[in-house]
Design an enzyme around this catalytic site. Structure first.
Site, PDB file in Angstrom:
ATOM      1  N   GLY A   1      -9.800 -29.944 -14.808  1.00  0.00           N
ATOM      2  CA  GLY A   1      -9.423 -29.897 -16.285  1.00  0.00           C
ATOM      3  C   GLY A   1      -9.289 -28.672 -16.740  1.00  0.00           C
ATOM      4  N   CYS A   2      -9.288 -28.339 -17.809  1.00  0.00           N
ATOM      5  CA  CYS A   2      -8.801 -27.089 -18.782  1.00  0.00           C
ATOM      6  C   CYS A   2      -9.336 -25.792 -18.148  1.00  0.00           C
ATOM      7  CB  CYS A   2      -9.547 -27.038 -20.085  1.00  0.00           C
ATOM      8  SG  CYS A   2      -8.938 -28.668 -21.276  1.00  0.00           S
ATOM      9  N   VAL A   3     -10.289 -25.816 -17.178  1.00  0.00           N
ATOM     10  CA  VAL A   3     -10.715 -24.490 -16.424  1.00  0.00           C
ATOM     11  C   VAL A   3      -9.885 -24.314 -15.302  1.00  0.00           C
ATOM     12  CG1 VAL A   3     -12.271 -25.390 -14.713  1.00  0.00           C
ATOM     13  CG2 VAL A   3     -12.768 -23.358 -15.992  1.00  0.00           C
ATOM     14  N   ALA A   4      -8.846 -25.409 -14.849  1.00  0.00           N
ATOM     15  CA  ALA A   4      -8.302 -24.956 -13.785  1.00  0.00           C
ATOM     16  C   ALA A   4      -7.107 -23.899 -13.649  1.00  0.00           C
ATOM     17  CB  ALA A   4      -7.580 -26.404 -13.219  1.00  0.00           C
TER      18      ALA A   4
END
Lengths: 90, 354
Positions: B137-140
């Site tokens: 998700g956003c952390v990628a």
């Protein structure tokens, strides 16, 4: 408009207290929404209650800038045509 | 090793936030208990404009996971190619100079993966190593830079490429009028970003490219926070899981997380000159600002990105990074932290030196 400054404060606090099911005495103008566990949806529901109570219309994009109970009170004062209280956010 | 370039790409259908809200309100007519909640949530997402992969009137015809995912594959390849080409051009290299590709997305799935399909369109070597990443998700965006830097640390004469394509509009669910989905449809948008990470012995690292050196990275898993964010995957596709606890999880963990990372690298917060943070949304950005006691405007580029293009999931922090590289590169010798958080819940931190 017949609301006095104190009445506006008290009615806002009562609305927030009822919405979160907490004692009005535990809420002050300096209380932050975070400290009262007010999330985005709570904030929106409170805004609807405030609109109805004061017969005002809060702009949809105004909610992001409201961080404390004092911000709500000052916002209401502005919309009902009363000068903002500089102490309201302290 | 250093970040040599970043390239972003956005789909051509650009809309003011209010127009998207209006289209969704019409699409969900009769389904919303209180339509004013949608207006008010969307108006307070900190988003003014978003680019979408399709014109707004096309979305109601995309029914079911199969149709949306097929659309995702086609658009992801096209947008991904554009972002990769821009990053390579900026670095002054071609696809033939890339030894490893890391591809990150959480908004669609494919096999062969999008990176494989791009190898058939661009002159990557047939020996290129591929690591598709789904689910971060956003952390990628930050995690992808970290994994690419791990790769070039092992192979310092090589270049790695990170590509993130996120087409969040293809995850909109018609049968979900939860607050999480109302927020999600107001916050997330479509875009792609590619980053060239060059090894310390590569020709690119020795060139005069302005990108910062990657000094260290840190992955941190926040235990027992699975419920905070992610997808519930069903017959209709990806249904958002987004808890109101996200800002609290950030507040509870982020400061210690960053301080520990910096301390292990002999630094403190006062040594950091800029913060390249994922544009998660107003609540997340405020929680990051408060946690680290950041000065006003410290996260201005993140707020600007949020306002101009919305939350692009993994690609967001890369879009902010592009803004820094192109418009506001750090003074030589200064430090920056690049950071993102996402489902698990977890964080990825990257320490940069300009």
């Amino acid at each position: 408009m017949t609301d006095t400054t104190d009445e506006i404060e008290q009615r806002c606090i009562d609305i927030i207290a009822k919405s979160k099911n907490i004692a009005p005495e535990s809420i002050s103008l300096a209380s932050s929404f975070d400290s009262l566990a007010i999330d985005s949806l709570d904030k929106i529901n409170i805004s609807f209650e405030v609109e109805e109570a004061f017969d005002i219309e809060i702009p949809d994009d105004a909610l992001g800038s409201l961080k404390t109970v004092g911000d709500v009170v000052n916002g209401v004062r502005k919309l009902v045509g009363q000068p903002a209280d500089s102490n309201a956010t302290q | 090793m250093r970040i040599s370039s970043v390239g972003t790409a956005y789909p051509p259908n650009r809309y003011p936030q209010a127009e998207i809200t209006q289209a969704l309100a019409k699409r969900w007519e009769g389904k919303l208990e209180e339509p004013r909640i949608l207006n008010r949530l969307h108006a307070n997402c900190g988003v003014d404009f978003r680019n979408l992969v399709f014109p707004l009137d096309v979305y109601p015809s995309l029914i079911g996971f199969g149709a949306t995912n097929t659309a995702w594959i086609k658009a992801a390849v096209e947008l991904g190619e554009l972002a990769v080409t821009r990053a390579l051009d900026r670095a002054g290299i071609t696809a033939a100079d890339i030894s490893a590709i890391f591809f990150a997305s959480v908004t669609g799935i494919a096999s062969p993966t999008i990176d494989a399909r791009l190898i058939n369109r661009l002159p990557f070597p047939v020996t290129v190593k591929r690591t598709p990443i789904f689910g971060l998700g956003c952390v990628a965006g930050a995690a992808g830079i970290a994994r690419a830097s791990d790769y070039v640390r092992a192979f310092p004469d090589q270049n790695a490429l990170l590509l993130s394509v996120e087409l969040c509009s293809l995850t909109w669910q018609d049968d979900d009028q939860s607050i999480a989905n109302l927020i999600s449809t107001g916050l997330f948008a479509d875009g792609a970003a590619a980053v060239v990470v060059s090894g310390s012995d590569s020709a690119l690292a020795a060139s005069t490219q302005p990108g910062p050196r990657i000094l260290a990275t840190r992955s941190t898993f926040y235990r027992d926070t699975e419920y905070v964010m992610g997808w519930t995957i069903g017959d209709l596709g990806f249904k958002i899981v987004l808890s109101p606890d996200v800002p609290k999880v950030v507040t509870d963990n982020f400061l210690a997380n960053v301080q520990g990372f910096l301390s292990d690298n002999g630094l403190t917060l006062s040594d950091i000159s800029s913060y390249i943070f994922h544009s998660g949304g107003p609540k997340v950005l405020e929680a990051m600002e408060t946690s680290l006691s950041l000065p006003p405007n410290a996260l201005a580029p993140s707020w600007k990105s949020l306002s101009e293009v919305g939350n692009l999931s993994a690609a967001s922090v890369l879009a902010v990074l592009e803004d820094y590289l192109v418009n506001n590169p750090g003074t030589p010798g200064t430090y920056s932290i690049l950071a993102a958080m996402g489902p698990a819940f977890c964080s990825e931190l990257v320490l940069l030196r300009w």
